[in-house]
Write a protein that holds these residues in place. Structure first.
Motif, PDB file in Angstrom:
ATOM      1  N   MET A  98     -24.693 -19.013  -1.570  1.00 41.17           N
ATOM      2  CA  MET A  98     -23.746 -19.615  -0.532  1.00 41.17           C
ATOM      3  C   MET A  98     -22.414 -19.143  -0.490  1.00 41.17           C
ATOM      4  O   MET A  98     -21.835 -19.096  -1.451  1.00 41.17           O
ATOM      5  N   MET A  99     -21.906 -18.542   0.587  1.00 43.63           N
ATOM      6  CA  MET A  99     -20.791 -18.142   0.916  1.00 43.63           C
ATOM      7  C   MET A  99     -19.524 -19.175   1.424  1.00 43.63           C
ATOM      8  O   MET A  99     -19.954 -19.775   2.191  1.00 43.63           O
ATOM      9  N   PHE A 100     -18.576 -19.381   0.642  1.00 46.42           N
ATOM     10  CA  PHE A 100     -17.472 -20.208   1.313  1.00 46.42           C
ATOM     11  C   PHE A 100     -16.580 -19.641   2.144  1.00 46.42           C
ATOM     12  O   PHE A 100     -15.983 -18.654   1.785  1.00 46.42           O
ATOM     13  N   SER A 101     -16.481 -20.052   3.319  1.00 46.69           N
ATOM     14  CA  SER A 101     -15.364 -19.487   4.177  1.00 46.69           C
ATOM     15  C   SER A 101     -14.421 -20.600   4.701  1.00 46.69           C
ATOM     16  O   SER A 101     -14.862 -21.529   5.235  1.00 46.69           O
ATOM     17  N   ALA A 102     -13.163 -20.281   4.182  1.00 48.69           N
ATOM     18  CA  ALA A 102     -12.131 -21.129   4.643  1.00 48.69           C
ATOM     19  C   ALA A 102     -11.635 -21.258   5.945  1.00 48.69           C
ATOM     20  O   ALA A 102     -11.624 -19.780   6.509  1.00 48.69           O
ATOM     21  N   GLY A 103     -11.435 -22.230   6.598  1.00 49.87           N
ATOM     22  CA  GLY A 103     -10.764 -22.259   7.959  1.00 49.87           C
ATOM     23  C   GLY A 103      -9.275 -22.149   8.185  1.00 49.87           C
ATOM     24  O   GLY A 103      -8.572 -22.105   7.027  1.00 49.87           O
ATOM     25  N   LEU A 104      -8.626 -22.250   9.215  1.00 48.55           N
ATOM     26  CA  LEU A 104      -7.452 -22.154   9.238  1.00 48.55           C
ATOM     27  C   LEU A 104      -6.768 -23.568   8.607  1.00 48.55           C
ATOM     28  O   LEU A 104      -5.523 -23.183   8.159  1.00 48.55           O
ATOM     29  N   ASP A 105      -7.152 -24.559   8.948  1.00 46.59           N
ATOM     30  CA  ASP A 105      -6.466 -25.789   8.259  1.00 46.59           C
ATOM     31  C   ASP A 105      -6.510 -25.541   6.574  1.00 46.59           C
ATOM     32  O   ASP A 105      -5.538 -26.200   6.113  1.00 46.59           O
ATOM     33  N   GLN A 106      -7.413 -25.100   5.923  1.00 45.85           N
ATOM     34  CA  GLN A 106      -7.227 -25.013   4.547  1.00 45.85           C
ATOM     35  C   GLN A 106      -6.217 -24.053   4.122  1.00 45.85           C
ATOM     36  O   GLN A 106      -5.553 -24.195   3.228  1.00 45.85           O
ATOM     37  N   TYR A 107      -6.021 -22.909   5.064  1.00 51.08           N
ATOM     38  CA  TYR A 107      -4.926 -22.061   4.585  1.00 51.08           C
ATOM     39  C   TYR A 107      -3.631 -22.644   4.911  1.00 51.08           C
ATOM     40  O   TYR A 107      -2.560 -22.517   4.152  1.00 51.08           O
ATOM     41  N   LEU A 108      -3.581 -23.295   5.855  1.00 49.93           N
ATOM     42  CA  LEU A 108      -2.092 -24.185   6.313  1.00 49.93           C
ATOM     43  C   LEU A 108      -1.964 -25.067   5.213  1.00 49.93           C
ATOM     44  O   LEU A 108      -0.553 -25.313   5.096  1.00 49.93           O
ATOM     45  N   ILE A 109      -2.970 -26.014   4.913  1.00 49.64           N
ATOM     46  CA  ILE A 109      -2.669 -26.896   3.791  1.00 49.64           C
ATOM     47  C   ILE A 109      -2.102 -26.103   2.332  1.00 49.64           C
ATOM     48  O   ILE A 109      -1.224 -26.417   1.783  1.00 49.64           O
ATOM     49  N   LEU A 110      -2.759 -25.160   1.906  1.00 51.79           N
ATOM     50  CA  LEU A 110      -2.700 -24.320   0.863  1.00 51.79           C
ATOM     51  C   LEU A 110      -0.961 -23.561   1.045  1.00 51.79           C
ATOM     52  O   LEU A 110      -0.245 -23.824   0.081  1.00 51.79           O
ATOM     53  N   SER A 111      -0.676 -23.307   2.328  1.00 47.71           N
ATOM     54  CA  SER A 111       0.665 -22.757   2.339  1.00 47.71           C
ATOM     55  C   SER A 111       1.781 -23.994   2.253  1.00 47.71           C
ATOM     56  O   SER A 111       2.819 -23.647   1.879  1.00 47.71           O
ATOM     57  N   ALA A 112       1.496 -25.028   2.948  1.00 43.95           N
ATOM     58  CA  ALA A 112       2.346 -26.001   3.000  1.00 43.95           C
ATOM     59  C   ALA A 112       2.534 -26.697   1.444  1.00 43.95           C
ATOM     60  O   ALA A 112       3.798 -26.994   1.035  1.00 43.95           O
ATOM     61  N   VAL A 113       1.358 -26.882   0.716  1.00 48.06           N
ATOM     62  CA  VAL A 113       1.580 -27.177  -0.637  1.00 48.06           C
ATOM     63  C   VAL A 113       2.480 -25.984  -1.417  1.00 48.06           C
ATOM     64  O   VAL A 113       3.426 -26.606  -2.286  1.00 48.06           O
ATOM     65  N   LEU A 114       2.177 -25.026  -1.318  1.00 45.77           N
ATOM     66  CA  LEU A 114       2.937 -24.055  -1.958  1.00 45.77           C
ATOM     67  C   LEU A 114       4.274 -24.065  -1.685  1.00 45.77           C
ATOM     68  O   LEU A 114       5.474 -23.844  -2.315  1.00 45.77           O
ATOM     69  N   PHE A 115       4.738 -24.156  -0.350  1.00 50.27           N
ATOM     70  CA  PHE A 115       6.048 -24.261   0.293  1.00 50.27           C
ATOM     71  C   PHE A 115       6.778 -25.324  -0.325  1.00 50.27           C
ATOM     72  O   PHE A 115       7.935 -25.470  -0.674  1.00 50.27           O
TER      73      PHE A 115
END
Length: 105
Positions: A1-18
């Motif tokens: 099974m392949m995991f595909s992240a959506g836009l919201d997961q990337y934005l959450i990751l970006s916000a946490v890193l920021f």
């Protein structure tokens, strides 16, 4: 099974890193650590740019080109910052941000 992240997961990751980078910039006293935290913040912006680009225009590479531009600016910023740190360290023998008052008016 392949995991595909959506836009919201990337934005959450970006916000946490920021937020991690911003916390480091605010709390650290070592100038090298502050520059590293700024780099974390720039990489968070890169993740958001690429995520928005893939979401809005998946065919074009607009976000990737902006991310490469941000990386080039970040490399120049680090080079200038390290040069300033070396110069101040030679004169003050410290990288504590409190000793960097020679750049103030």
């Amino acid at each position: 099974m392949m995991f595909s992240a959506g836009l919201d997961q990337y934005l959450i990751l970006s916000a946490v890193l920021f937020c991690i980078g911003l916390f480091g910039v605010i709390t650290q006293r070592n100038v090298i650590k502050v520059i590293m935290c700024v780099e974390i913040m720039l990489n968070a912006v890169n993740i958001a740019l690429i995520a928005f680009s893939q979401y809005i225009t998946p065919v074009t590479l607009t976000g990737q080109i902006f991310a490469i531009f941000v990386m080039v600016v970040a490399a120049a910023e680090v080079a200038v910052g390290i040069a300033i740190i070396f110069t101040v360290y030679r004169n003050r023998e410290s990288v504590d941000i409190e000793n960097f008052n020679i750049l103030k008016w």
